[in-house]
Scaffold this motif. Structure first.
Motif, PDB file in Angstrom:
ATOM      1  N   UNK A 168      23.251 -32.928  39.130  1.00  0.00           N
ATOM      2  CA  UNK A 168      22.094 -32.901  40.009  1.00  0.00           C
ATOM      3  C   UNK A 168      21.295 -34.186  39.822  1.00  0.00           C
ATOM      4  N   UNK A 169      20.875 -34.764  40.942  1.00  0.00           N
ATOM      5  CA  UNK A 169      20.019 -35.941  40.893  1.00  0.00           C
ATOM      6  C   UNK A 169      18.678 -35.601  41.525  1.00  0.00           C
ATOM      7  N   UNK A 170      17.592 -36.041  40.874  1.00  0.00           N
ATOM      8  CA  UNK A 170      16.260 -35.703  41.385  1.00  0.00           C
ATOM      9  C   UNK A 170      15.267 -36.750  40.896  1.00  0.00           C
ATOM     10  N   UNK A 171      14.122 -36.795  41.558  1.00  0.00           N
ATOM     11  CA  UNK A 171      13.085 -37.757  41.199  1.00  0.00           C
ATOM     12  C   UNK A 171      12.365 -37.318  39.929  1.00  0.00           C
ATOM     13  N   UNK A 172      11.724 -38.277  39.272  1.00  0.00           N
ATOM     14  CA  UNK A 172      11.021 -37.996  38.024  1.00  0.00           C
ATOM     15  C   UNK A 172       9.909 -36.972  38.225  1.00  0.00           C
ATOM     16  N   UNK A 173       9.274 -36.978  39.389  1.00  0.00           N
ATOM     17  CA  UNK A 173       8.173 -36.044  39.637  1.00  0.00           C
ATOM     18  C   UNK A 173       8.638 -34.596  39.614  1.00  0.00           C
ATOM     19  N   UNK A 174       9.913 -34.367  39.904  1.00  0.00           N
ATOM     20  CA  UNK A 174      10.447 -32.999  39.919  1.00  0.00           C
ATOM     21  C   UNK A 174      11.042 -32.601  38.578  1.00  0.00           C
ATOM     22  N   UNK A 175      10.915 -33.454  37.564  1.00  0.00           N
ATOM     23  CA  UNK A 175      11.576 -33.194  36.298  1.00  0.00           C
ATOM     24  C   UNK A 175      11.115 -31.940  35.599  1.00  0.00           C
ATOM     25  N   UNK A 176       9.811 -31.721  35.518  1.00  0.00           N
ATOM     26  CA  UNK A 176       9.290 -30.555  34.797  1.00  0.00           C
ATOM     27  C   UNK A 176       9.730 -29.254  35.462  1.00  0.00           C
ATOM     28  N   UNK A 177       9.616 -29.193  36.779  1.00  0.00           N
ATOM     29  CA  UNK A 177      10.012 -27.977  37.493  1.00  0.00           C
ATOM     30  C   UNK A 177      11.513 -27.747  37.389  1.00  0.00           C
ATOM     31  N   UNK A 178      12.287 -28.827  37.468  1.00  0.00           N
ATOM     32  CA  UNK A 178      13.736 -28.693  37.364  1.00  0.00           C
ATOM     33  C   UNK A 178      14.140 -28.192  35.981  1.00  0.00           C
ATOM     34  N   UNK A 179      13.521 -28.740  34.935  1.00  0.00           N
ATOM     35  CA  UNK A 179      13.853 -28.316  33.580  1.00  0.00           C
ATOM     36  C   UNK A 179      13.510 -26.851  33.367  1.00  0.00           C
ATOM     37  N   UNK A 180      12.355 -26.414  33.876  1.00  0.00           N
ATOM     38  CA  UNK A 180      11.958 -25.016  33.723  1.00  0.00           C
ATOM     39  C   UNK A 180      12.927 -24.082  34.442  1.00  0.00           C
ATOM     40  N   UNK A 181      13.322 -24.461  35.651  1.00  0.00           N
ATOM     41  CA  UNK A 181      14.236 -23.616  36.423  1.00  0.00           C
ATOM     42  C   UNK A 181      15.609 -23.527  35.757  1.00  0.00           C
ATOM     43  N   UNK A 182      16.136 -24.660  35.339  1.00  0.00           N
ATOM     44  CA  UNK A 182      17.457 -24.653  34.718  1.00  0.00           C
ATOM     45  C   UNK A 182      17.433 -23.957  33.362  1.00  0.00           C
TER      46      UNK A 182
END
Length: 657
Positions: free
Chosen positions: A602-616
């Protein structure tokens, strides 16, 4: 003050669903010893088991309405989990979708009872000596002021070696690190110096020894014995300002008044933690600097694209040494010819002439890509790779006179016969290794001392006498006074490696070798041209990193974006991808990586990092708790389906497979 009655405990467990604080009642008998940071033993309700853990905090009340279990035992009275280390572990784990206890295991060494007893019995009676505050040689005076103010600095290292006052030679960067650390200690604050390997560590320690008393220097790394490492760790818990030196895990060392956190050569893969949650030491340092407000110094002879991105967004300030400090680098073609001895040594005639002239005054460094004799042996008749008749492993040779042997099982290839054409003759294929290069150069330069430095022959220093030093990348020794010439061979083979970071790595390998040359000594880059050679010759590493980063932005590759690698069962990976909410264009895969296992990036912007980490992280816990238990009487147990594994900022999927 009456101690609180409830302890919040981090349980030492590999299960992701237990990655939280558990409340335990503190019994009367443990009221005095149960303080934040100590090791404890606690009961787990499932199966009546006992687990180890750490008290993180004490509170007066708990949200749980029922009866709390009590602490079973306080294992040690020493608070080994410092508050700042716990805060760093929690935040780093959350950023990487991992468990905080995995980072705490890296930060807190295993307990050594005898060392603890000696530590508790010792009485610190001697006063802390006064330390001078040196200038950082070769840089503007404002650098020291910026570090004192807690700035974040991207430092271009001076590409020279320097002699220490008491004798011995180190890279100029090591002295700069030692001077910056001494300034922090002189102001009453500690410094943490993180380097890739023991060679760099020894240089920093030697430089520190000329500026600080021995009791102000602490070595903390994985090469120490367990008692020595634990003894050094306990010393870091004190209040005295220290200079703490170590490898990647030293960024988690306790330092209650941290003034400086410095990293050397952050592009080196040794800074990447191979254990979950795989947090790079650079990322941990960035988090710690933000939490504790200390100065952060990241230095190197070349600049990584990660640091260049931070410079471009204004998070780091770039600082260069005084003008005029630039090595002399000469690119040359790969063609060999025109000189019999040069052909015998398999190097261009111009490079051979430079080496011959330099050997009249001192040592010459030859950097090669591979250790050993030859990377591969093949059948001389059909060209197929020669393989072991016992296990099918590839055959190799350690020297021209040695018998070929299997690189897997070690069996000697006596009476070998090709399975394809029945041929019996072998030939070397690919670039020659350090041993083969040493043999060829030894014949071309008869009577000259030859030194081989690689992973098996660890040579850190050579004297100023004439010698040919054949070294693999990263294993180059330091020569007294610097090398009189540096030859960078196998450039084409290094650049041909398929990797996202190949250009960065090559520039870093070459730059680190060039920095070992004496002032004005030539460095010959063989067989490489284009922008990469231009960046090395002009010593414009920042500009090359900026161009590389611009290309990554166009292609949406890290570090322009963040990536998360998901590996596991098809259902678990598919569910995690769908729950992530990411745009379909930023999903790479899935691809098969093993029995019943796939991998998706998965590739995503730095701004979405916290939400992505929590979801995963939620999906990791879901996958771990949904594994079916075997049914009694259902026949033989089958291997459990692979659980979901998540790794952030992983470069392995972009490396050569």
């Amino acid at each position: 003050m009456v101690p609180a009655l409830i302890a919040r405990v981090l349980v030492d467990s590999p299960l992701p669903q237990l990655d939280r604080l558990f409340d335990y009642a503190v019994p009367e008998r443990l009221r005095e010893s149960a303080v934040p940071g100590v090791r404890v033993r606690v009961p787990l309700r499932s199966a009546g088991r006992i687990a180890d853990g750490f008290i993180v905090e004490l509170v007066d009340s708990a949200d749980f309405p029922g009866v709390l279990s009590e602490l079973d035992e306080v294992l040690s009275p020493i608070p080994v989990l410092a508050p700042e280390v716990w805060a760093l572990a929690r935040r780093a784990a959350d950023r990487a979708a991992g468990s905080a206890i995995d980072i705490v295991r890296l930060a807190v060494p295993h307990r050594q009872v005898r060392v603890e007893k000696a530590f508790l019995a010792a009485v610190e009676s001697e006063p802390i000596p006064v330390v001078d505050r040196p200038e950082i040689d070769g840089y503007p005076a404002t650098l020291g002021e910026s570090l004192a103010a807690g700035s974040r600095i991207a430092l271009d290292a001076i590409p020279l070696v320097t002699e220490l006052p008491g004798g011995g030679w180190v890279g100029s960067w090591a002295l700069s690190f030692a001077q910056a650390a001494a300034r922090a200690v002189a102001s009453g604050r500690s410094a943490i110096l993180c380097v890739p390997d023991y060679r760099d560590q020894d240089q920093v320690e030697a430089a520190l020894a000329t500026l600080l008393p021995p009791d102000r220097i602490v070595r903390l790394d994985a090469r120490q014995s367990n008692p020595d490492r634990y003894r050094a760790f306990l010393k870091c818990l004190g209040d005295a300002p220290l200079a703490i030196v170590g490898n990647r895990s030293v960024v988690y060392a306790p330092a209650r008044d941290l003034g400086l956190l410095a990293l050397w050569d952050d592009g080196d893969p040794l800074h990447s933690e191979p254990l979950a949650p795989y947090v790079h030491s650079r990322d941990a340092a960035l988090l710690r600097q933000e939490q504790q407000g200390c100065a952060l110094l990241i230095a190197g002879h070349s600049r990584s694209t990660e640091v260049e991105r931070l410079v471009e967004v204004g998070w780091f300030t770039s600082v260069s040494p005084s003008p005029g400090i630039r090595p002399r680098i000469v690119p040359t073609a790969q063609q060999v010819g025109g000189d019999r001895l040069a052909e015998q040594a398999r190097i261009p005639s111009s490079a051979w002439r430079e080496a011959r002239a330099a050997l009249e005054t001192g040592p010459v460094l030859i950097q090669v890509a591979r250790p050993g004799y030859a990377p591969r042996l093949a059948c001389a008749d059909c060209g197929q790779t020669a393989r072991c008749l016992r296990c099918e492993g590839p055959l190799t040779k350690r020297s021209a006179s040695s018998t070929p042997a299997c690189s897997w099982c070690g069996a000697l290839a006596v009476g070998w016969r090709c399975s394809h054409c029945e041929g019996e003759r072998l030939k070397s294929v690919g670039a020659a290794g350090a041993t083969r290069t040493a043999e060829d150069l030894g014949r071309a330069f008869p009577g000259v001392r030859v030194v081989i430095a690689d992973g098996e022959r660890q040579v850190q220093h050579v004297d100023a006498r004439p010698a040919l030093v054949i070294a693999t990348r990263g294993a180059e020794p330091i020569a007294a006074g610097g090398y009189r010439a540096v030859l960078l061979l196998d450039g084409e083979q290094m650049v041909a490696r398929e990797s996202l970071r190949v250009a960065e790595d090559c520039l870093r390998w070459w730059s680190n070798a060039v920095a070992l040359a004496a002032p004005g000594a030539p460095s010959i880059l063989v067989g490489v041209g284009g922008a990469l050679a231009s960046a090395l010759v002009t010593w414009r590493h920042a500009a090359f990193a900026a161009a590389e980063l611009a290309d990554r932005r166009r292609l949406r590759f890290p570090p322009a974006v963040r990536v998360a690698t998901l590996t596991g069962a098809v259902e678990a990976v598919s569910r995690a991808v769908s729950e992530s909410g990411i745009d379909a264009a930023d999903v790479l895969g899935p691809v098969d990586v093993g029995p019943a296992a796939v991998r998706t990036i998965l590739r995503f912007d730095y701004a979405a990092g916290a939400e992505m980490a929590s979801t995963l992280r939620s999906e990791v816990i879901r996958a771990a708790t949904n594994r079916r238990r075997p049914t009694v009487g259902a026949g033989p147990r089958r291997a459990p389906a692979p659980t979901l594994k998540v790794r952030f900022d992983d470069v392995e999927p972009f490396l050569e497979q």
